[in-house]
Design an enzyme around this catalytic site. Sequence first.
Site, PDB file in Angstrom:
ATOM      1  N   MET A 115     110.501 -75.200  23.627  1.00  0.00           N
ATOM      2  CA  MET A 115     110.847 -76.470  22.975  1.00  0.00           C
ATOM      3  C   MET A 115     111.476 -76.185  21.611  1.00  0.00           C
ATOM      4  O   MET A 115     111.482 -77.037  20.727  1.00  0.00           O
ATOM      5  CB  MET A 115     109.593 -77.341  22.832  1.00  0.00           C
ATOM      6  N   TYR A 137     112.331 -74.341  17.843  1.00  0.00           N
ATOM      7  CA  TYR A 137     111.624 -73.934  16.627  1.00  0.00           C
ATOM      8  C   TYR A 137     110.977 -72.562  16.885  1.00  0.00           C
ATOM      9  O   TYR A 137     109.781 -72.374  16.748  1.00  0.00           O
ATOM     10  CB  TYR A 137     110.590 -74.981  16.186  1.00  0.00           C
ATOM     11  N   HIS A 179     109.655 -68.813  17.224  1.00  0.00           N
ATOM     12  CA  HIS A 179     108.952 -67.868  16.352  1.00  0.00           C
ATOM     13  C   HIS A 179     108.815 -66.539  17.097  1.00  0.00           C
ATOM     14  O   HIS A 179     109.335 -66.377  18.222  1.00  0.00           O
ATOM     15  CB  HIS A 179     107.596 -68.434  15.914  1.00  0.00           C
ATOM     16  N   HIS A 186     107.873 -66.556  20.776  1.00  0.00           N
ATOM     17  CA  HIS A 186     108.985 -66.809  21.714  1.00  0.00           C
ATOM     18  C   HIS A 186     109.850 -65.558  21.857  1.00  0.00           C
ATOM     19  O   HIS A 186     110.310 -65.217  22.957  1.00  0.00           O
ATOM     20  CB  HIS A 186     109.873 -67.949  21.215  1.00  0.00           C
ATOM     21  N   GLY A 209     104.021 -67.765  28.064  1.00  0.00           N
ATOM     22  CA  GLY A 209     103.055 -67.072  27.207  1.00  0.00           C
ATOM     23  C   GLY A 209     101.623 -67.417  27.582  1.00  0.00           C
ATOM     24  O   GLY A 209     101.321 -68.555  27.954  1.00  0.00           O
ATOM     25  N   ASP A 269      99.503 -70.509  25.899  1.00  0.00           N
ATOM     26  CA  ASP A 269      99.289 -71.756  26.626  1.00  0.00           C
ATOM     27  C   ASP A 269      98.769 -71.383  28.010  1.00  0.00           C
ATOM     28  O   ASP A 269      99.459 -71.560  29.025  1.00  0.00           O
ATOM     29  CB  ASP A 269     100.605 -72.544  26.720  1.00  0.00           C
ATOM     30  N   MET A 320     100.214 -67.659  17.248  1.00  0.00           N
ATOM     31  CA  MET A 320     101.497 -68.241  16.830  1.00  0.00           C
ATOM     32  C   MET A 320     101.788 -69.522  17.586  1.00  0.00           C
ATOM     33  O   MET A 320     101.600 -69.605  18.801  1.00  0.00           O
ATOM     34  CB  MET A 320     102.619 -67.250  17.078  1.00  0.00           C
ATOM     35  N   SER A 321     102.249 -70.527  16.845  1.00  0.00           N
ATOM     36  CA  SER A 321     102.593 -71.812  17.446  1.00  0.00           C
ATOM     37  C   SER A 321     103.561 -72.524  16.519  1.00  0.00           C
ATOM     38  O   SER A 321     103.446 -72.401  15.290  1.00  0.00           O
ATOM     39  CB  SER A 321     101.316 -72.651  17.599  1.00  0.00           C
TER      40      SER A 321
HETATM   41  O1  PAF Z   1     105.352 -74.366  26.261  1.00  0.00           O
HETATM   42  C1  PAF Z   1     106.311 -75.100  25.981  1.00  0.00           C
HETATM   43  O2  PAF Z   1     106.993 -74.926  24.969  1.00  0.00           O
HETATM   44  C2  PAF Z   1     106.641 -76.281  26.894  1.00  0.00           C
HETATM   45  O3  PAF Z   1     105.492 -76.851  27.417  1.00  0.00           O
HETATM   46  C3  PAF Z   1     107.642 -75.914  28.009  1.00  0.00           C
HETATM   47  C4  PAF Z   1     107.078 -74.883  28.967  1.00  0.00           C
HETATM   48  C5  PAF Z   1     108.924 -75.394  27.397  1.00  0.00           C
HETATM   49  C6  PAF Z   1     107.981 -77.169  28.833  1.00  0.00           C
HETATM   50  O4  PAF Z   1     108.554 -78.153  28.039  1.00  0.00           O
END
Ligand code: PAF
Length: 279
Positions: free
Chosen positions: A30, A32, A34, A37, A147, A150, A184-185
Amino acid sequence: MNICKTVEDVRALSTAWHKEGKTIGLVPTMGYLHDGHASLMDIAHRHADKIIVSVFVNPTQFGPNEDLDKYPRDFERDQAVCEAHGVDAIFYPTPQLMYAPDFSTWVHEDSLSQLMCGQSRPIHFRGVCTVCTKLFNISLCDVAVFGKKDAQQALIIRRMVRDLNMPLQIVLAPLVREADGLAMSSRNKYLSAEEHQRALSISKGIFAAQKRYEEGERNADALKRILTESIQKGEGQIDYVVLMDQDTLRPIEQIDRPALLACAAFFGKTRLIDNVFLE
Ligand code: PAF
């Protein structure tokens, strides 16, 4: 690096890559972005020849009182992160492109989605499963990387891909932490300095419980208590602390199979999640 804003743009690239015999890895995000990602992108390179990162703040996974409007966005910075990590294409659609005004088809995983985050965020995983299905179909990816931060999301997506025979492999990537231990988030940005300090009680609790597990503790209540007490010490408002079977996400009392210790807690208005896979 290609910036694709339409389904046709991505499909043209993916089709050409497949014709050349290349495999495609997708990292859904989504934005932003870091270091967490970035680590997913690096892992994607190990599993596929070409990497697509999707940057889309998916409205359908946010409840009415959640942070959709103020969710952080910075596409220029996201581009720089992707460029630095050798990404081949970014898919950057608008909500209008992803959801027609009369959109009415949903993907709903019915078991793992009921618990943990699903209890306080009832429509969340329906939105995640639906958008991921769309992203898989649009990108024609062979592999997608999620990741372990989540954890519930990753396990639900893996289940969905298995149940619906989707022709791709799901790779789970390790959780990445800040130097001080906080997972990290993108949402860490909402924390004040004081809340950030208190939020470290989560990772401290996770590390302490993990250590006890490694020393031989197998009782779920004992491990949950360590994490709960640590978060309470940091004055976090606990949403849940659970110890589950990794496959079914049902609570277990004694750890005799791969398990997941996970929590969600508020510090101020910010809801944070963290976990450790015990296996
Ligand atoms: O983990 C996320 O950033 C979101 O839930 C994802 C997997 C991109 C779906 O929108």
